[in-house]
Design a protein around this motif. Structure first.
Motif, PDB file in Angstrom:
ATOM      1  N   UNK A 128      38.234  29.433  38.971  1.00  0.00           N
ATOM      2  CA  UNK A 128      36.237  29.315  38.767  1.00  0.00           C
ATOM      3  C   UNK A 128      36.420  30.802  37.758  1.00  0.00           C
ATOM      4  N   UNK A 129      36.198  30.296  37.049  1.00  0.00           N
ATOM      5  CA  UNK A 129      35.888  32.141  36.142  1.00  0.00           C
ATOM      6  C   UNK A 129      34.998  32.836  35.674  1.00  0.00           C
ATOM      7  N   UNK A 130      33.775  32.129  35.992  1.00  0.00           N
ATOM      8  CA  UNK A 130      32.853  31.633  36.159  1.00  0.00           C
ATOM      9  C   UNK A 130      31.724  32.922  36.227  1.00  0.00           C
ATOM     10  N   UNK A 131      31.201  33.994  35.562  1.00  0.00           N
ATOM     11  CA  UNK A 131      30.431  35.024  35.611  1.00  0.00           C
ATOM     12  C   UNK A 131      29.998  34.808  37.459  1.00  0.00           C
ATOM     13  N   UNK A 132      29.534  35.881  38.293  1.00  0.00           N
ATOM     14  CA  UNK A 132      28.472  36.309  39.224  1.00  0.00           C
ATOM     15  C   UNK A 132      27.825  36.589  38.571  1.00  0.00           C
ATOM     16  N   UNK A 133      26.685  36.694  39.422  1.00  0.00           N
ATOM     17  CA  UNK A 133      24.984  37.010  38.716  1.00  0.00           C
ATOM     18  C   UNK A 133      24.888  38.728  38.631  1.00  0.00           C
ATOM     19  N   UNK A 134      25.825  39.326  39.471  1.00  0.00           N
ATOM     20  CA  UNK A 134      26.197  41.444  40.042  1.00  0.00           C
ATOM     21  C   UNK A 134      27.108  41.276  38.382  1.00  0.00           C
ATOM     22  N   UNK A 135      27.166  42.101  38.381  1.00  0.00           N
ATOM     23  CA  UNK A 135      28.343  42.700  37.359  1.00  0.00           C
ATOM     24  C   UNK A 135      29.268  43.707  38.578  1.00  0.00           C
ATOM     25  N   UNK A 136      28.932  43.921  39.748  1.00  0.00           N
ATOM     26  CA  UNK A 136      30.016  44.353  40.770  1.00  0.00           C
ATOM     27  C   UNK A 136      30.707  43.168  41.399  1.00  0.00           C
ATOM     28  N   UNK A 137      30.047  42.051  41.452  1.00  0.00           N
ATOM     29  CA  UNK A 137      30.884  40.845  42.201  1.00  0.00           C
ATOM     30  C   UNK A 137      31.659  40.664  41.235  1.00  0.00           C
ATOM     31  N   UNK A 138      30.588  40.195  40.323  1.00  0.00           N
ATOM     32  CA  UNK A 138      32.294  39.728  38.671  1.00  0.00           C
ATOM     33  C   UNK A 138      33.221  40.448  38.529  1.00  0.00           C
ATOM     34  N   UNK A 139      33.343  41.725  38.604  1.00  0.00           N
ATOM     35  CA  UNK A 139      34.361  42.700  38.208  1.00  0.00           C
ATOM     36  C   UNK A 139      35.579  42.038  39.777  1.00  0.00           C
ATOM     37  N   UNK A 140      34.709  41.758  41.103  1.00  0.00           N
ATOM     38  CA  UNK A 140      35.546  42.105  42.318  1.00  0.00           C
ATOM     39  C   UNK A 140      36.449  40.704  41.652  1.00  0.00           C
ATOM     40  N   UNK A 141      35.600  39.874  42.072  1.00  0.00           N
ATOM     41  CA  UNK A 141      35.617  37.972  41.225  1.00  0.00           C
ATOM     42  C   UNK A 141      36.969  38.313  40.274  1.00  0.00           C
ATOM     43  N   UNK A 142      36.804  39.160  39.504  1.00  0.00           N
ATOM     44  CA  UNK A 142      37.875  38.943  37.644  1.00  0.00           C
ATOM     45  C   UNK A 142      38.736  39.554  38.543  1.00  0.00           C
ATOM     46  N   UNK A 143      38.804  40.330  39.410  1.00  0.00           N
ATOM     47  CA  UNK A 143      40.216  40.970  40.175  1.00  0.00           C
ATOM     48  C   UNK A 143      40.947  39.778  40.916  1.00  0.00           C
ATOM     49  N   UNK A 144      40.505  38.986  41.335  1.00  0.00           N
ATOM     50  CA  UNK A 144      40.728  37.859  42.440  1.00  0.00           C
ATOM     51  C   UNK A 144      41.736  37.190  41.635  1.00  0.00           C
ATOM     52  N   UNK A 145      40.673  36.440  39.993  1.00  0.00           N
ATOM     53  CA  UNK A 145      41.293  35.564  39.608  1.00  0.00           C
ATOM     54  C   UNK A 145      42.258  35.900  38.383  1.00  0.00           C
ATOM     55  N   UNK A 146      42.273  37.718  37.643  1.00  0.00           N
ATOM     56  CA  UNK A 146      43.696  37.806  37.049  1.00  0.00           C
ATOM     57  C   UNK A 146      45.156  37.499  38.250  1.00  0.00           C
ATOM     58  N   UNK A 147      45.015  38.222  39.897  1.00  0.00           N
ATOM     59  CA  UNK A 147      45.995  38.130  40.419  1.00  0.00           C
ATOM     60  C   UNK A 147      46.301  36.673  40.993  1.00  0.00           C
ATOM     61  N   UNK A 148      45.466  36.262  40.591  1.00  0.00           N
ATOM     62  CA  UNK A 148      46.509  34.515  40.866  1.00  0.00           C
ATOM     63  C   UNK A 148      46.942  33.852  39.671  1.00  0.00           C
TER      64      UNK A 148
END
Length: 183
Positions: free
Chosen positions: A78-98
């Motif tokens: 799941x690469x969709x952005x979250x509602x909160x930019x901070x949450x999106x940043x954390x999520x994208x760090x996990x996505x990139x690591x994966x």
């Protein structure tokens, strides 16, 4: 007992079964190595992707021994952005690591990592815009009534979205040996 093979259940020799040729043995060994590598590659995506990674799916090749071996695979992320930019940043760090978790990331894996970087940059830009625009009304915000704010945040955000869309579209119809992560 050169001709035939012993069946595990009965311990008898199957006269119709022939020993595999050297070429077939080599092919089986290559398929076994590919199977182990593909499964390890996809497991790395799943383990690192956490809640954003789905289950692995595989493409199989039947070997000369009649067994199926995984020769390609993918893990949806799941690469969709979250509602909160901070949450999106954390999520994208996990996505990139994966995406970069396997020792041998595929071209698709690298595209997903780039998409995660672009989405993270966009979220960081949103955070900077929100903190600099605090208490300043609509100045500097990308809103329908203010399509070209003085700080130029619309162009980088659109460029990031365009790069992500181009990366995703360029992979349509192609499936590398290791499909890796899918968006």
């Amino acid at each position: 007992m050169a001709a035939g093979r012993t069946t595990p259940a009965s311990g008898t020799t199957d006269a119709s079964a022939k020993p595999a040729s050297d070429q077939q043995q080599q092919q089986i060994q290559q398929l076994q190595r590919a199977d182990a590598s593909v499964r390890q590659h996809e497991a790395a995506h799943q383990a690192t992707g956490g809640p954003y990674a789905g289950g692995a799916s595989f493409t199989y090749t039947r070997g000369p021994d009649g067994k199926n071996y995984a020769t390609a695979g993918e893990v949806p992320v799941d690469t969709s952005p979250e509602r909160d930019p901070q949450a999106t940043i954390r999520k994208m760090e996990t996505v990139k690591a994966a995406a970069l978790a396997p020792a041998d990331p595929s071209p698709q894996d690298l595209r997903v990592a780039q998409q995660a970087d672009a989405a993270k940059a966009q979220a960081q830009q949103e955070l900077r815009g929100a903190s600099s625009g605090a208490g300043g009304g609509d100045a500097g915000k990308d809103t329908p009534g203010n399509p070209s704010p003085g700080n130029g945040t619309a162009a980088p955000a659109l460029a990031a979205r365009g790069a992500a869309a181009y990366g995703a579209a360029s992979a349509i119809g192609r499936q590398p040996a290791y499909a890796g992560i899918t968006v």
